[in-house]
Design a protein around this motif. Structure first.
Motif, PDB file in Angstrom:
ATOM      1  N   LEU A  70       0.634  -1.474   0.423  1.00 27.00           N
ATOM      2  CA  LEU A  70      -0.225   0.276  -0.392  1.00 27.00           C
ATOM      3  C   LEU A  70       0.654   1.417  -0.151  1.00 27.00           C
ATOM      4  CD1 LEU A  70      -3.321   0.122  -0.171  1.00 27.00           C
ATOM      5  CD2 LEU A  70      -3.237   0.339   1.951  1.00 27.00           C
ATOM      6  N   VAL A  93     -14.544  -2.663   1.604  1.00 29.85           N
ATOM      7  CA  VAL A  93     -12.839  -3.590   1.715  1.00 29.85           C
ATOM      8  C   VAL A  93     -12.154  -3.296   2.363  1.00 29.85           C
ATOM      9  CG1 VAL A  93     -11.135  -3.087  -0.465  1.00 29.85           C
ATOM     10  CG2 VAL A  93     -13.201  -2.059  -0.259  1.00 29.85           C
ATOM     11  N   LEU A  94     -11.621  -4.810   2.157  1.00 30.50           N
ATOM     12  CA  LEU A  94     -10.489  -5.618   3.278  1.00 30.50           C
ATOM     13  C   LEU A  94      -9.469  -5.446   2.336  1.00 30.50           C
ATOM     14  CD1 LEU A  94     -12.249  -8.246   4.843  1.00 30.50           C
ATOM     15  CD2 LEU A  94      -9.316  -8.498   3.978  1.00 30.50           C
ATOM     16  N   GLN A  97      -1.835  -7.008   1.807  1.00 28.59           N
ATOM     17  CA  GLN A  97      -1.016  -7.529   1.205  1.00 28.59           C
ATOM     18  C   GLN A  97       0.038  -8.155   0.837  1.00 28.59           C
ATOM     19  OE1 GLN A  97       0.970  -2.502   2.251  1.00 28.59           O
ATOM     20  NE2 GLN A  97       1.123  -4.350   4.537  1.00 28.59           N
TER      21      GLN A  97
ATOM     22  N   GLU B  77       1.063   4.809   4.405  1.00 26.41           N
ATOM     23  CA  GLU B  77       1.709   4.463   4.675  1.00 26.41           C
ATOM     24  C   GLU B  77       1.690   3.760   6.708  1.00 26.41           C
ATOM     25  OE1 GLU B  77       5.708   6.559   4.567  1.00 26.41           O
ATOM     26  OE2 GLU B  77       5.599   7.009   2.667  1.00 26.41           O
ATOM     27  N   ALA B  79      -1.453   2.772   6.681  1.00 27.13           N
ATOM     28  CA  ALA B  79      -2.607   1.876   6.066  1.00 27.13           C
ATOM     29  C   ALA B  79      -1.240   0.720   6.319  1.00 27.13           C
ATOM     30  CB  ALA B  79      -3.774   1.581   5.169  1.00 27.13           C
ATOM     31  N   ASP B  80      -0.511   0.891   5.508  1.00 23.04           N
ATOM     32  CA  ASP B  80       0.655  -0.753   5.238  1.00 23.04           C
ATOM     33  C   ASP B  80       1.155  -1.007   6.599  1.00 23.04           C
ATOM     34  OD1 ASP B  80       2.968  -1.669   4.809  1.00 23.04           O
ATOM     35  OD2 ASP B  80       2.859  -0.792   2.665  1.00 23.04           O
ATOM     36  N   GLU B  81       1.994  -0.429   7.559  1.00 23.69           N
ATOM     37  CA  GLU B  81       1.942  -0.522   8.400  1.00 23.69           C
ATOM     38  C   GLU B  81       0.713  -1.297   9.819  1.00 23.69           C
ATOM     39  OE1 GLU B  81       4.643  -1.124   9.514  1.00 23.69           O
ATOM     40  OE2 GLU B  81       6.498   0.439   8.272  1.00 23.69           O
ATOM     41  N   ILE B  83      -1.544  -2.193   8.750  1.00 24.63           N
ATOM     42  CA  ILE B  83      -1.979  -4.295   7.871  1.00 24.63           C
ATOM     43  C   ILE B  83      -1.267  -4.836   8.485  1.00 24.63           C
ATOM     44  CG2 ILE B  83      -2.422  -4.966   5.869  1.00 24.63           C
ATOM     45  CD1 ILE B  83      -3.679  -2.807   4.931  1.00 24.63           C
ATOM     46  N   ARG B  84      -0.171  -4.733   8.729  1.00 26.37           N
ATOM     47  CA  ARG B  84       1.273  -5.110   8.646  1.00 26.37           C
ATOM     48  C   ARG B  84       1.227  -5.775  10.678  1.00 26.37           C
ATOM     49  NH1 ARG B  84       4.845  -5.580   4.979  1.00 26.37           N
ATOM     50  NH2 ARG B  84       4.836  -3.151   3.163  1.00 26.37           N
ATOM     51  N   GLU B  87      -2.029  -8.240  11.032  1.00 27.60           N
ATOM     52  CA  GLU B  87      -1.464  -9.563  10.657  1.00 27.60           C
ATOM     53  C   GLU B  87      -1.197 -11.033  11.727  1.00 27.60           C
ATOM     54  OE1 GLU B  87       0.045 -10.189   6.559  1.00 27.60           O
ATOM     55  OE2 GLU B  87      -0.116 -12.256   6.329  1.00 27.60           O
ATOM     56  N   LEU B  91      -4.892 -10.544  12.740  1.00 26.24           N
ATOM     57  CA  LEU B  91      -6.141 -10.212  12.267  1.00 26.24           C
ATOM     58  C   LEU B  91      -6.410  -9.277  10.910  1.00 26.24           C
ATOM     59  CD1 LEU B  91      -6.642  -7.138  15.314  1.00 26.24           C
ATOM     60  CD2 LEU B  91      -7.585  -9.146  15.183  1.00 26.24           C
ATOM     61  N   VAL B  92      -7.274  -9.029  10.479  1.00 30.44           N
ATOM     62  CA  VAL B  92      -7.485  -8.724   8.770  1.00 30.44           C
ATOM     63  C   VAL B  92      -8.345  -7.020   9.137  1.00 30.44           C
ATOM     64  CG1 VAL B  92      -9.645  -9.160   7.976  1.00 30.44           C
ATOM     65  CG2 VAL B  92      -8.274 -10.112   6.913  1.00 30.44           C
ATOM     66  N   VAL B  93      -7.753  -6.118   8.240  1.00 33.75           N
ATOM     67  CA  VAL B  93      -8.401  -5.018   7.970  1.00 33.75           C
ATOM     68  C   VAL B  93      -9.119  -4.704   7.117  1.00 33.75           C
ATOM     69  CG1 VAL B  93      -6.940  -2.561   8.583  1.00 33.75           C
ATOM     70  CG2 VAL B  93      -6.351  -4.011   8.822  1.00 33.75           C
ATOM     71  N   LEU B  94      -9.964  -3.858   7.213  1.00 31.22           N
ATOM     72  CA  LEU B  94     -11.075  -2.957   6.701  1.00 31.22           C
ATOM     73  C   LEU B  94     -11.062  -2.213   6.705  1.00 31.22           C
ATOM     74  CD1 LEU B  94     -14.290  -5.136   6.686  1.00 31.22           C
ATOM     75  CD2 LEU B  94     -14.424  -2.343   6.593  1.00 31.22           C
ATOM     76  N   ILE B  95     -10.753  -1.098   5.460  1.00 36.74           N
ATOM     77  CA  ILE B  95     -10.621   0.690   5.208  1.00 36.74           C
ATOM     78  C   ILE B  95     -11.611   1.312   5.174  1.00 36.74           C
ATOM     79  CG2 ILE B  95      -9.037   2.137   4.533  1.00 36.74           C
ATOM     80  CD1 ILE B  95      -6.563   0.185   4.707  1.00 36.74           C
TER      81      ILE B  95
END
Lengths: 332, 332
Positions: A70, A93-94, A97, B77, B79-81, B83-84, B87, B91-95
């Motif tokens: 992302l 939306v989920l 990466q 950036e 959101a990127d972090e 999500i990591r 994980e 956990l899974v991330v919905l934005i």
DNA sequence: ATCTCGTTTCACAACGTTGTAAAAGTGCTC
DNA sequence: GAGCACTTTTACAACGTTGTGAAACGAGAT
């Protein structure tokens, strides 16, 4: 805890199914009943339990978007547009990466996290052609990009060859003859690098300009750093060039940075053209001429295609190509 | 369609509850039974239905991240972090994107889309202090950033005042005395603009440098365009300045672009310092000196805090501050 | 053998919703 | 005032899982 249909029903003095009918706008509900139920819903702040609804109906109204990273501007902007397009259709939306890692991509396709959503928008970058068979999962799937194809899987892509030919032609028309590329992947045929290189080559051929191997700047990863490195190598090689066509904006910005640092003027000495039209090329110094691949349209068509696939799995396979345009700025 | 516990049970010749026990690693299952069940699971490609699991257990192992716009590098950036970090915790991330729109933020807080997830990471930008009461929703919530506070809501933030003071001090130490800011919001006290301005002002006071109102470049939106505009206004005002402290990198890049276009040399005539350490400042021309707010740590602490809140709603309220550092590059 | 106790398996009842089909209510016609 | 054709409401059974508690099993002690 949270109110259920039963709680509302008790308060309104009706059966819980009637409440369900009100919630779902079932037409045959007496107005006075509807009103009473509505009032009870308000009073209790009732909101449907989405897990239960999803269990019963088999739909979650959620989709996954799987992208490499992302933090890469292209994917950030793509995700932005996908979320907007999804919202217009009532979908959430989920985001996953994959870090452009083949293993992660493959795992994702059979992950049970996929079972949480109705479908997947997948932009692969690590898997190769030999993995295409793995795309036959039992879940609605729309592919994005040009890395991977499968005849029975929906696909949304941009006109890479045409756009790259357009960018190269544009440089040729402005008198540039020694056009280097940045982002070349030797031997690649499909994939963004392969297709964009093909467009570049075709435009040179059309114009009768010979292709010079020394002007092919390799960059496996399309990050700024690699763009800068490729530019350094081009400079160090001693080969003359008066233009750079970078296969994406990030590479272009990296390359431009290196060129300027080495004392070349952009665009006077070297014209630079990128690909993607990400926001950061707009305010770079100088601002970047680039190919706009119609990201908004890509996102919209992708979500549309996925929504239709979810609604009807027997639909004929869709292969969608969206249009492009050249955005002229200061770097050329 | 997809296999269920019952299908597996039938194949393995056990009750469906035993299959459930195997799936959930319940200890009292005879090894031979476990093996037989495992084989049946493999054979049918069984994967648990997450809606059913979530309905029964009340947990989805999904969280929402609500940000203004994903196309802004800072949030991409982040959101990127996030999500990591999510994980790593399964956990899974919905934005969700709120477009910095107060109404959308408020709606989000009571949206039934929130019921799909176990908790919310919320980075508000449109709501004001008067809306803080709306944060008391029945769902685990962790606030990010400095726009909005509520004593009973978990919060993860950066040390804005300290970091801004640090950036300003750094410029002062290098001999700059006429330091303009870009991104000022007149009258704001909390919020990134307010806090960063306070750090700036405090550093000037410490050094005995008077604050010059003419050097406060207003920019309500922190986009490149506004950064460029603010710089133009500073230039047009005729006020002398030898440094710019921009309240984020995007503004800084826009301002730097404008300065260079106007013939000022960076850093010789004007030193520029940004805030956020987003990737694009790293390869700008010249590359950007900036404050690194420890985004990775923010994301990690935020997800951690939310996960703990989900696990135990009676935990004492957490207010977390993460560290910062100054990254020195060419622009200063 | 029988009893006891721990291990292993199972039956049943939720969780909160929607689909189906039947029951109850309403109004009209003859 | 019964018959009919609607409209409105309801009962019940899923969807696939986990928690509870009881049943069945097995091994060791008597």
């Amino acid at each position: 805890m949270a109110a259920t249909l039963h709680d509302v029903a008790r308060l309104a003095g009706v059966s819980f199914k009637t409440v369900s009918n009100v919630v779902n706008d079932y037409p045959h509900v007496r107005p006075s009943t509807r009103q009473r139920v509505q009032a009870a819903i308000e009073q209790l702040g009732y909101q449907p339990n989405l897990s239960a609804r999803s269990l019963r109906s088999g739909r979650s109204d959620a989709i996954s978007l799987a992208v490499p990273e992302l933090r890469l501007p292209y994917f950030a902007e793509l995700a932005d547009e996908v979320i907007r397009a999804a919202e217009r259709r009532g979908l959430v939306v989920l985001i996953e990466q994959t870090n452009r890692d083949r293993r992660r991509e493959v795992d994702l396709l059979s992950s049970n996290r996929l079972r949480m959503v109705d479908g997947l928008l997948f932009s692969p970058l690590g898997m190769g052609e030999e993995d295409a068979g793995l795309l036959e999962i039992g879940v609605p799937l729309v592919l994005l990009g040009e890395r991977l194809f499968h005849p029975s899987v929906d696909h949304v892509m941009i006109q890479n060859v045409e756009a790259a030919r357009g960018a190269t032609r544009y440089l040729l028309e402005r008198g540039r003859r020694r056009i280097a590329v940045v982002g070349y992947h030797p031997g690649e045929v499909i994939g963004s690098a392969g297709l964009r290189f093909r467009g570049y080559r075709e435009a040179l051929e059309e114009a009768g300009v010979p292709l010079d191997e020394r002007l092919l700047g390799v960059a496996q990863l399309w990050h700024r750093h690699q763009g800068a490195e490729a530019a350094h190598q081009l400079l160090d090689s001693g080969a003359e060039f008066d233009a750079v066509f970078a296969f994406n904006d990030t590479l272009a910005l990296g390359a431009m940075h290196a060129l300027l640092a080495a004392g070349r003027r952009v665009p006077e000495d070297v014209a630079v053209v990128g690909f993607d039209n990400t926001d950061d090329g707009q305010y770079s110094q100088p601002s970047l001429t680039t190919i706009d691949p119609g990201r908004r349209e890509i996102a919209d068509r992708a979500v549309e295609t996925l929504a239709r696939r979810i609604a009807d799995r027997d639909l004929p396979v869709q292969h969608v190509e969206v249009g492009w345009s050249l955005v002229e700025r200061e770097s050329s």
